[in-house]
Motif scaffolding. Structure first.
Motif, PDB file in Angstrom:
ATOM      1  N   GLN A   1      63.759  -1.779 -40.420  1.00  0.00           N
ATOM      2  CA  GLN A   1      63.325  -0.532 -41.049  1.00  0.00           C
ATOM      3  C   GLN A   1      63.876  -0.453 -42.469  1.00  0.00           C
ATOM      4  O   GLN A   1      65.037  -0.805 -42.720  1.00  0.00           O
ATOM      5  CB  GLN A   1      63.791   0.674 -40.232  1.00  0.00           C
ATOM      6  N   VAL A   2      63.043  -0.005 -43.386  1.00  0.00           N
ATOM      7  CA  VAL A   2      63.409   0.087 -44.789  1.00  0.00           C
ATOM      8  C   VAL A   2      63.993   1.465 -45.070  1.00  0.00           C
ATOM      9  O   VAL A   2      63.335   2.485 -44.831  1.00  0.00           O
ATOM     10  CB  VAL A   2      62.185  -0.167 -45.697  1.00  0.00           C
TER      11      VAL A   2
ATOM     12  N   ALA B   1      54.774   0.058 -34.991  1.00  0.00           N
ATOM     13  CA  ALA B   1      54.975   0.136 -36.439  1.00  0.00           C
ATOM     14  C   ALA B   1      54.111   1.234 -37.047  1.00  0.00           C
ATOM     15  O   ALA B   1      54.556   1.983 -37.937  1.00  0.00           O
ATOM     16  CB  ALA B   1      54.672  -1.213 -37.084  1.00  0.00           C
TER      17      ALA B   1
ATOM     18  N   ASN C   1      58.895   3.078 -42.919  1.00  0.00           N
ATOM     19  CA  ASN C   1      58.259   1.769 -43.018  1.00  0.00           C
ATOM     20  C   ASN C   1      59.048   0.768 -42.175  1.00  0.00           C
ATOM     21  O   ASN C   1      60.260   0.620 -42.352  1.00  0.00           O
ATOM     22  CB  ASN C   1      58.220   1.303 -44.476  1.00  0.00           C
ATOM     23  N   SER C   2      58.358   0.086 -41.285  1.00  0.00           N
ATOM     24  CA  SER C   2      59.035  -0.801 -40.351  1.00  0.00           C
ATOM     25  C   SER C   2      58.230  -2.075 -40.144  1.00  0.00           C
ATOM     26  O   SER C   2      57.002  -2.085 -40.228  1.00  0.00           O
ATOM     27  CB  SER C   2      59.231  -0.114 -38.985  1.00  0.00           C
ATOM     28  N   ALA C   3      58.956  -3.160 -39.875  1.00  0.00           N
ATOM     29  CA  ALA C   3      58.339  -4.409 -39.425  1.00  0.00           C
ATOM     30  C   ALA C   3      58.784  -4.629 -37.990  1.00  0.00           C
ATOM     31  O   ALA C   3      59.978  -4.680 -37.711  1.00  0.00           O
ATOM     32  CB  ALA C   3      58.776  -5.565 -40.309  1.00  0.00           C
TER      33      ALA C   3
ATOM     34  N   ILE D   1      62.509  -4.982 -50.812  1.00  0.00           N
ATOM     35  CA  ILE D   1      61.313  -4.913 -49.970  1.00  0.00           C
ATOM     36  C   ILE D   1      60.465  -6.172 -50.142  1.00  0.00           C
ATOM     37  O   ILE D   1      59.962  -6.743 -49.164  1.00  0.00           O
ATOM     38  CB  ILE D   1      60.501  -3.648 -50.307  1.00  0.00           C
TER      39      ILE D   1
ATOM     40  N   GLN E   1      57.370   8.602 -40.668  1.00  0.00           N
ATOM     41  CA  GLN E   1      57.386   8.236 -42.081  1.00  0.00           C
ATOM     42  C   GLN E   1      58.478   7.212 -42.400  1.00  0.00           C
ATOM     43  O   GLN E   1      59.224   7.321 -43.370  1.00  0.00           O
ATOM     44  CB  GLN E   1      57.569   9.468 -42.981  1.00  0.00           C
TER      45      GLN E   1
ATOM     46  N   GLN F   1      55.403   4.699 -38.952  1.00  0.00           N
ATOM     47  CA  GLN F   1      54.920   5.062 -40.284  1.00  0.00           C
ATOM     48  C   GLN F   1      54.252   6.438 -40.288  1.00  0.00           C
ATOM     49  O   GLN F   1      54.559   7.288 -41.124  1.00  0.00           O
ATOM     50  CB  GLN F   1      53.938   4.000 -40.787  1.00  0.00           C
ATOM     51  N   ASP F   2      53.345   6.668 -39.345  1.00  0.00           N
ATOM     52  CA  ASP F   2      52.551   7.894 -39.359  1.00  0.00           C
ATOM     53  C   ASP F   2      53.318   9.106 -38.833  1.00  0.00           C
ATOM     54  O   ASP F   2      53.162  10.210 -39.349  1.00  0.00           O
ATOM     55  CB  ASP F   2      51.280   7.704 -38.527  1.00  0.00           C
TER      56      ASP F   2
ATOM     57  N   GLU G   1      59.481  -8.908 -47.300  1.00  0.00           N
ATOM     58  CA  GLU G   1      58.093  -9.240 -47.002  1.00  0.00           C
ATOM     59  C   GLU G   1      57.861 -10.742 -47.075  1.00  0.00           C
ATOM     60  O   GLU G   1      57.154 -11.312 -46.241  1.00  0.00           O
ATOM     61  CB  GLU G   1      57.160  -8.506 -47.976  1.00  0.00           C
TER      62      GLU G   1
END
Length: 205
Positions: A88-89, A54, A64-66, A98, A62, A58-59, A102
């Protein structure tokens, strides 16, 4: 490593982070239409596989993932079942979407428990999505499989891998060996590239 035996975590789960330790996570992604694989590297933050993937997404990408993974073991530490999920968003997702995601994920039991309880991939996905629900007409299922690889496709992928090594390295192989043998780790097929093919790879750089 199979020989790693770190103490269990306080919750009784396997301490994967302690077994993995510190270092770097490198992810290589390839596509038939790409000239060379894309490679990204991030520092290992926790040693827990899902968490570090994850962080990588993100890094490095880029996105955002769970991500969550789990494995169910018997008393002899044999694997009974394993699985996980990744959400993934998309860039256009609303704040409400979102927040709902969450809330849903934070209320989930552990992935290991869901697997041990016999949840199917579809049932796990529905739990992850929660109140967001799923579009049944878009839901698909597939069974991963490996090999046998198409030899022509395999040769092309291997040639692109050779080209990604760089002109200097390819030229060095030509000078020292005159040929190179590559083996697919999935199907174990081996292909030998002769000097003229290696020279072609060098010219394509």
């Amino acid at each position: 490593t199979p020989n790693a035996a770190p103490p269990l975590r306080p919750d009784g789960k396997l301490n994967v982070g302690a077994a993995v330790g510190r270092g770097f996570l490198t992810v290589a992604r390839a596509h038939p239409q790409w000239k060379a694989p894309f490679t990204g590297t991030v520092e290992i933050t926790t040693g827990e596989i899902a968490e570090d993937i994850a962080v990588y997404l993100q890094d490095s990408e880029q996105v955002n993932s769970a991500v969550a993974v789990g494995v169910s073991l018997d008393r002899e530490l044999n694997i009974r079942s394993a699985g996980g999920y990744m959400v993934q968003v998309l860039p256009f997702a609303s704040d409400e979407t979102i927040e709902a995601l969450e809330r849903s994920i934070s209320s989930l039991p552990s992935t290991t428990d869901m697997i041990a309880d016999g949840l199917s991939a579809r049932e796990m996905a529905e739990k992850v999505l929660g109140d967001l629900g799923s579009l049944q007409e878009l839901a698909t299922e597939s069974t991963p499989s490996y090999g046998p690889c198409c030899r022509d496709d395999l040769r092309g992928r291997m040639m692109r891998a050779l080209a990604s090594m760089g002109r200097t390295e390819v030229d060095s192989i030509i000078e020292e060996q005159g040929q190179v043998e590559m083996t697919c780790e999935f199907c174990k097929e081996s292909i030998v590239f002769k000097e003229d093919e290696l020279a072609t790879a060098s010219k394509d750089l």
